[in-house]
Design an enzyme around this catalytic site. Structure first.
Site, PDB file in Angstrom:
ATOM      1  N   CYS A   2       0.825  -1.217   0.000  1.00 58.14           N
ATOM      2  CA  CYS A   2       0.000   0.000   0.000  1.00 58.14           C
ATOM      3  C   CYS A   2       0.856   1.263   0.000  1.00 58.14           C
ATOM      4  CB  CYS A   2      -0.856   0.028   1.251  1.00 58.14           C
ATOM      5  SG  CYS A   2      -1.703  -1.501   1.593  1.00 58.14           S
ATOM      6  N   ARG A  27       4.653   0.242  -6.239  1.00 57.93           N
ATOM      7  CA  ARG A  27       4.701  -0.614  -5.047  1.00 57.93           C
ATOM      8  C   ARG A  27       3.692  -1.754  -5.128  1.00 57.93           C
ATOM      9  NH1 ARG A  27       7.223   2.176  -0.618  1.00 57.93           N
ATOM     10  NH2 ARG A  27       6.162   0.789   0.797  1.00 57.93           N
ATOM     11  N   TRP A  74      -3.249  -2.558  -1.209  1.00 56.43           N
ATOM     12  CA  TRP A  74      -2.920  -3.919  -1.648  1.00 56.43           C
ATOM     13  C   TRP A  74      -3.628  -4.821  -0.624  1.00 56.43           C
ATOM     14  CZ3 TRP A  74      -0.020  -8.325  -0.161  1.00 56.43           C
ATOM     15  CH2 TRP A  74       0.445  -9.121  -1.217  1.00 56.43           C
ATOM     16  N   ASN A 100      -1.495   1.663   6.178  1.00 56.71           N
ATOM     17  CA  ASN A 100      -0.654   0.567   5.662  1.00 56.71           C
ATOM     18  C   ASN A 100      -0.338  -0.346   6.842  1.00 56.71           C
ATOM     19  OD1 ASN A 100      -0.604   1.985   3.300  1.00 56.71           O
ATOM     20  ND2 ASN A 100       1.593   2.440   3.340  1.00 56.71           N
ATOM     21  N   GLY A 101      -0.342  -1.640   6.607  1.00 53.92           N
ATOM     22  CA  GLY A 101      -0.009  -2.571   7.700  1.00 53.92           C
ATOM     23  C   GLY A 101      -1.209  -3.425   8.058  1.00 53.92           C
ATOM     24  N   GLU A 481      18.401 -16.498  -9.585  1.00 52.35           N
ATOM     25  CA  GLU A 481      17.942 -15.135  -9.842  1.00 52.35           C
ATOM     26  C   GLU A 481      17.355 -15.010 -11.256  1.00 52.35           C
ATOM     27  OE1 GLU A 481      17.208 -12.729  -8.137  1.00 52.35           O
ATOM     28  OE2 GLU A 481      17.357 -10.937  -9.374  1.00 52.35           O
ATOM     29  N   LYS A 485      13.538 -13.895 -12.055  1.00 56.48           N
ATOM     30  CA  LYS A 485      13.207 -12.753 -12.914  1.00 56.48           C
ATOM     31  C   LYS A 485      12.189 -13.181 -13.964  1.00 56.48           C
ATOM     32  CE  LYS A 485      14.320 -10.358 -10.965  1.00 56.48           C
ATOM     33  NZ  LYS A 485      14.996  -9.988  -9.767  1.00 56.48           N
ATOM     34  N   GLU A 488       8.624 -13.978 -12.397  1.00 56.12           N
ATOM     35  CA  GLU A 488       7.841 -12.910 -11.775  1.00 56.12           C
ATOM     36  C   GLU A 488       7.292 -11.911 -12.788  1.00 56.12           C
ATOM     37  OE1 GLU A 488       9.861 -10.200  -9.067  1.00 56.12           O
ATOM     38  OE2 GLU A 488      11.755 -10.640 -10.048  1.00 56.12           O
ATOM     39  N   HIS A 504      19.652 -35.342 -10.668  1.00 56.34           N
ATOM     40  CA  HIS A 504      18.983 -35.995  -9.535  1.00 56.34           C
ATOM     41  C   HIS A 504      17.466 -35.822  -9.593  1.00 56.34           C
ATOM     42  CE1 HIS A 504      22.822 -36.934  -7.721  1.00 56.34           C
ATOM     43  NE2 HIS A 504      23.207 -35.716  -8.070  1.00 56.34           N
ATOM     44  N   LYS A 603       6.180  -4.145  -4.610  1.00 56.66           N
ATOM     45  CA  LYS A 603       7.609  -3.832  -4.596  1.00 56.66           C
ATOM     46  C   LYS A 603       8.219  -4.114  -3.232  1.00 56.66           C
ATOM     47  CE  LYS A 603      11.524  -2.329  -6.047  1.00 56.66           C
ATOM     48  NZ  LYS A 603      12.309  -3.373  -6.724  1.00 56.66           N
TER      49      LYS A 603
END
Ligand code: F6R
Length: 608
Positions: A2, A27, A74, A100-101, A481, A485, A488, A504, A603
């Protein structure tokens, strides 16, 4: 996550708030809203969906109020609907709040308020707080917020306004960032510097357990217990052009291309090539204690965790100190062993990630010295750690972390060399390491010259739904990584593996034409990874190799080769990750994905 914006001053609040909300879009959010305040009346306009939906319901010509609060939400408690969007009001409609939170005891508070006759409109924990403040309001908003927060457990960054007290915003923070931009006869409250920069670079950071009383001409900070707190006004070092696209189609692409410069900034003033020394002012006070460390735990989430894994290899090689890299979310809950002499290094771009913060608290409680490797100056993690080193790579707006990863690896390399010199690293070895590090920005420039090959590869395979990424040694974290990338931002399923692990189990996945990215730069395990590549090809997989410039032999075992300049093995991740970032970017563009705002992602993950 948020975003919060608030304005009190003499200009029309609405355009300033909408510009701020647009700058917070990166964000991640799913609904948005604003509350405009004038005497006797608070007007709330909010809607689910993108900011453009909210914009459709606004009238800039008539809404000329000079005070307001705005929010991008969010969803956590309650679906992303119009009703659940912030701001929320109390039953009188005169008090509005954005938050927010998470208010953890919201159920108990809701029951208590319902028993007192309050009827709720939304499913949110935030409305519970709005109603609680409304119940406690007795003509003094600051006092009502203070009393309400005493009843609350959880995390919050809040902004509250009241029609009966115009020209006033009350803000409070616990675990969710808030800063106040200081202008001429105006203040702008935000959860992120990006929302303020267009107006001022002078800011005051609100810390946890503090409240701010904000009017056009005055800013007063107190603790939750009403004890005044003296605060310095600080200068934000970021500039407006750093948070704008500057002709690039996406922030992610801009940030990939910024890496030569961002790493130059990261290294600036920290390396002395002539002396072969690293200077890290942030560690000076605890350098001796750090050099005596018997064990290092590096912690973080996602990309920061991958950078931490490179750090693990670096520390063990340069310091000869046993090092583990732990997901912060696991570390915080699993009763970790922390002996005397254990140091913990928390890696985070935002400095706000909830799990990383919790891991730091856990480590500190058990007596560890905790360092922060963070990008955002003034964020929570640097305030909670004992010492640390900033990345100084500039604001990262694209949700997919790129320049922060290379900044994190660079800082971890600097720390390894800084402490290494105090332990086993000879002056010559340290000087060679630092020289190689100083060459990285130009080598990234050279790597970016071959960007078109990465684009061609992405175009050829963007329609494949499964990819593998293989790497060994220092390039194993890069394989992780690269896969992260891709998944996402392009929503392609990708797995990163230590190359030898393929045999394996995952080798069973390889089918005709499956793209397998193999990081096969020169070094101790070069021949081993060539064997892995042959195994992939023998099963019909298409090998996309990342190789060292000049290596022509690799073309015999690869379908495509992307070249990077030669460097020492510990620093290869800083180069090999570049083509992987580009492949992910172009694959996402090919698939029509929203690169800078991938679905479901935020974000900065400030909730568990
Ligand atoms: C991936 C990504 C995330 C973050 C993770 C930690 O591109 O951005 O995986 O790396 O959420 O965030 P910070 O570094 O802000 O703690």
């Amino acid at each position: 996550m948020c975003g919060i914006i608030g304005y009190v001053g003499r200009r029309a609040a609405l355009p300033i708030m909408m510009d701020g909300l647009r700058r917070l879009e990166y964000r991640g959010y799913d609904s948005s809203g604003v509350a405009l305040v004038k005497p006797e009346k608070v007007t709330v306009i909010k809607s689910a969906g993108r900011l453009s939906v909210l914009e459709g319901g606004l009238d800039y010509d008539t809404n000329l109020e000079t005070q307001g609060i705005g929010h991008t939400r969010w969803a956590t408690h309650g679906a992303p609907t119009d009703i659940n969007a912030h701001p929320h009001t109390d039953s009188s409609g005169k008090i509005a709040i954005i938050h927010n939170g998470i208010i953890e005891n919201n159920r108990a508070l809701r029951t208590y308020l319902e028993q007192k006759g309050v009827t709720f409109q939304s499913d949110t924990d935030t409305e519970v707080l709005a109603q609680l403040i409304g119940q406690l309001y007795d003509g003094d908003l600051e006092q009502a917020v203070r009393l309400a927060l005493r009843e609350v457990s959880g995390t919050y960054g809040i902004a509250v306004v009241c029609a009966d007290e115009p020209d006033l915003i009350i803000a409070a923070r616990k675990g969710s960032p808030l800063i106040v931009g200081v202008g001429q006869g105006e203040h702008i409250l935000a959860s992120d510097a990006a929302a303020i920069l267009a107006h001022t670079t002078q800011v005051v950071y609100i810390s946890d357990n503090e409240m701010a009383r904000i009017t056009p001409d005055n800013l007063r900070i107190t603790t939750l217990e009403a004890i005044p707190v003296a605060k310095e006004t600080e200068e934000i070092e970021w500039s407006l052009d750093q948070i704008e696209l500057a002709g690039y189609e996406h922030f992610m692409l801009k940030e990939i291309y910024e890496q030569p410069e961002s790493l130059e900034n990261c290294l600036s003033g920290r390396i002395d090539l002539a002396e072969g020394m690293v200077h890290l002012g942030g560690l000076a006070d605890c350098a001796r204690e750090l050099a005596r460390a018997k064990r290092i735990i590096v912690t973080g989430c996602g990309t920061a965790w991958h950078a931490g894994l490179v750090g693990e290899y670096l520390f063990e090689e340069l310091l000869r100190v046993p090092t583990e890299t732990e997901y912060a979310s696991e570390f915080r809950y699993r009763n970790p062993v922390i002996d005397d002499g254990t140091i913990v290094i928390a890696v985070s771009q935002s400095g706000e990630t909830a799990d990383t913060q919790a891991a730091i608290r856990e480590a500190k409680q058990r007596g560890a010295l905790v360092l922060g490797v963070v990008n955002v100056v003034g964020s929570t993690i640097p305030r909670e750690t004992d010492a640390g080193v900033y990345l100084h790579v500039g604001p990262e707006i694209g949700v997919a972390s790129t320049k922060a990863f290379t900044g994190q690896v660079t800082v971890l390399a600097l720390i390894a060399s800084y402490l290494g010199r105090r332990k086993h690293l000879s002056p010559t070895a340290a000087a060679q390491f630092i020289k190689a590090l100083s060459e990285i920005p130009d080598q990234i420039r050279a790597t970016l010259q071959h960007a078109s090959t990465a684009k061609q590869v992405a175009q050829q395979y963007a329609n494949r739904e499964n990819w593998l990424y293989l790497g060994r040694g220092y390039n194993y974290p890069v394989a992780l990584e690269g896969a992260l990338k891709l998944k996402e931002i392009s929503y392609i399923h990708a797995e990163g593996l230590p190359a030898a692990e393929m045999k394996h189990g995952p080798i069973a996945l390889i089918t005709d034409g499956m793209p397998v990215v193999c990081i096969a730069t020169s070094g101790t395990q070069y021949n081993k990874i060539l064997s892995n590549m042959s195994e992939v090809r023998a099963r019909g997989g298409s090998v996309i190799a990342i190789a060292t410039e000049g290596d022509r032999d690799i073309q015999d075992v690869a379908d495509h080769v992307l070249y990077v300049p030669d460097t020492i093995e510990p620093l290869q991740p800083l180069l090999t990750v570049i083509p992987l970032q580009l492949i992910a970017y172009h694959a996402a563009v090919m698939r029509g994905c929203n690169v800078d705002k991938p679905r479901n992602l935020a974000k900065s993950v400030t909730v568990e």
